[in-house]
Enzyme design. Structure first.
Site, PDB file in Angstrom:
ATOM      1  N   GLU A  45      66.134  23.467  57.337  1.00  0.00           N
ATOM      2  CA  GLU A  45      65.334  24.316  56.449  1.00  0.00           C
ATOM      3  C   GLU A  45      64.426  23.533  55.507  1.00  0.00           C
ATOM      4  O   GLU A  45      64.845  22.578  54.857  1.00  0.00           O
ATOM      5  CB  GLU A  45      66.263  25.225  55.619  1.00  0.00           C
ATOM      6  CG  GLU A  45      65.510  26.225  54.751  1.00  0.00           C
ATOM      7  CD  GLU A  45      66.407  27.293  54.124  1.00  0.00           C
ATOM      8  OE1 GLU A  45      65.865  28.147  53.413  1.00  0.00           O
ATOM      9  OE2 GLU A  45      67.637  27.276  54.355  1.00  0.00           O
ATOM     10  N   LYS A  65      67.091  32.923  56.941  1.00  0.00           N
ATOM     11  CA  LYS A  65      68.131  33.950  56.780  1.00  0.00           C
ATOM     12  C   LYS A  65      68.274  34.627  58.129  1.00  0.00           C
ATOM     13  O   LYS A  65      67.327  35.253  58.616  1.00  0.00           O
ATOM     14  CB  LYS A  65      67.751  34.983  55.708  1.00  0.00           C
ATOM     15  CG  LYS A  65      68.216  34.608  54.321  1.00  0.00           C
ATOM     16  CD  LYS A  65      69.721  34.729  54.165  1.00  0.00           C
ATOM     17  CE  LYS A  65      70.246  33.887  53.022  1.00  0.00           C
ATOM     18  NZ  LYS A  65      70.575  32.513  53.387  1.00  0.00           N
TER      19      LYS A  65
END
Length: 418
Positions: free
Chosen positions: A221, A237
């Site tokens: 990420e 997510k």
């Protein structure tokens, strides 16, 4: 500049070479290509100057440090800098004791792009020095016995309690994490990182050594990057396991793409990131470039969205980092209330976990990751730790959330012999 014939061999030697110094940072894209990365990998070693500070006025100190040196700097932001940004505190136990903020100006800096290694700081001769560098891996115990701060039943109880807060309207979503740890353990940090990077190569992987403390990261990420006047954030997510069967793997990927619960989690964080970027943006410039993009990594498929904006020229880029920190994907919505509940329900201080590390260039461009899927190690106290977590929403099934945590931990557990 030097064209490299055997890139992986050079990369391995460069990391072992850098590790001989008290401080070093290695950032590796593992050949993942995107529009925002400046280099394929970059390695900074030894420190001309260091900045180490606790939450209080850490971001202002970083501004002064950067403006004084006007040079490449590498460093990290601990999650607990939240206490400087908002009226929050951190009283949970901390066995790692990383500084809240740490940056250094390297003596040596080598960047790699399109098959070429380039010395950005230091003499050109260090490429030959690295090429001829001899290293011998330490012998370490094959298996590290891992314990959990929260057992399954305790984890489930806490998730149910957090869902009660959602039902009451306190929050919409919260990122709840728990710690896996080992005490009195000796590892070879470089060897362990290499094994992790092999099992789980990710686009924002990195190795950070600060004296006796280490971050060994396989994070997929990006927190925030700046290229010219453009800021870009890419929150994750939504997670689904991989399958060895190609047809089944594609079906899992499609299910994740269309999963209403995962989309709800993702869009809440996208809205939060949009709000955070608005604080630093030219009015009307915040854009969602990609919503619900599905990206595949060795252990998992992930749902990743991309949000960008034009940086307001009146806002210092370090304030733009502060305005978006800690990242929405690791907190929840509303952000401040979610962070208060994180402190209440988690039992370990996050510290550098769910913080960020990366670099800032002399012209004020930067790229910072999110510290997840990462082993944290304190060599002096022989304490090893990693945390995993996930987004808790009204629709969350506590038992399935626990299984997802184990899936996210799988690469690290495998590397540690579990």
């Amino acid at each position: 500049m030097k064209n490299l014939q055997n890139i992986s061999n050079f990369k391995q030697k460069a990391l072992h070479w850098a590790n001989q110094f008290e401080v070093c940072c290695f950032l590796d894209s593992n050949n993942y290509r995107d529009a925002y990365s400046a280099y394929d990998f970059i390695i900074a070693a030894d420190a001309h100057h260091e900045l180490k500070c606790a939450a209080g006025n850490a971001f202002d100190q970083l501004k002064s440090f950067y403006s004084f040196h006007k040079q490449w700097i590498f460093g990290f932001f601990s999650y607990d800098l939240k206490n400087e940004i908002e009226d929050l505190h951190s009283n949970n136990s901390d066995h790692l004791n990383f500084p809240d903020l740490y940056f250094f100006v390297p003596k040596y800096l080598i960047a790699f792009k399109n098959g070429n290694a380039e010395v950005l700081i230091g003499p050109e001769s260090i490429l030959a020095e690295i090429d001829s560098f001899q290293f011998k891996p330490e012998i370490q115990s094959k298996k590290v016995t891992i314990a959990q701060r929260l057992l399954r039943d305790e984890y489930v109880q806490k998730v149910e309690a957090l869902k009660d807060h959602i039902i009451r309207g306190d929050i919409y979503e919260v990122n709840f994490c728990h710690e896996f740890f080992a005490e009195n353990i000796k590892i070879d940090p470089v060897q362990t990182f290499e094994a992790l990077n092999q099992v789980s190569p990710t686009p924002f992987a990195g190795y950070f050594k600060v004296h006796d403390k280490y971050i060994l990261s396989a994070t997929p990420e990006r927190f925030l990057c700046k290229r010219g006047s453009k800021l870009t954030s890419q929150p994750i997510k939504g997670t689904a396991k991989r399958s060895a069967d190609l047809a089944e793997d594609e079906a899992i990927k499609l299910r994740l793409r269309n999963d209403i619960k995962e989309q709800a989690e993702n869009v809440m964080i996208v809205d939060l990131v949009r709000h955070d970027l608005t604080k630093s943006a030219v009015k009307g410039s915040v854009t969602v470039n990609e919503l619900f993009g599905i990206y595949s990594f060795p252990q998992v498929h992930q749902m990743i969205s991309t949000i960008s904006c034009e940086l307001n020229p009146e806002i210092h880029f370090i304030d733009a980092i502060k305005n978006a920190f800690p990242m929405g994907s690791m907190t929840g919505a509303p952000k401040v209330k979610a962070m208060k509940l994180i402190e209440e329900y988690e039992v370990t201080k996050r510290g550098i976990y769910s913080g960020s590390f990366g670099c800032i260039s002399p012209d004020g461009d930067f790229d910072f990751n999110v510290v997840i899927r990462s082993i944290l190690y304190h060599a002096k106290s022989k304490y090893l730790s990693f945390q995993v977590g996930g987004a808790i929403t009204y629709q969350s099934d506590a038992a399935l959330e626990y299984e997802e945590c184990l899936l996210k931990a799988s690469a690290i557990l495998k590397v540690l012999g579990n």
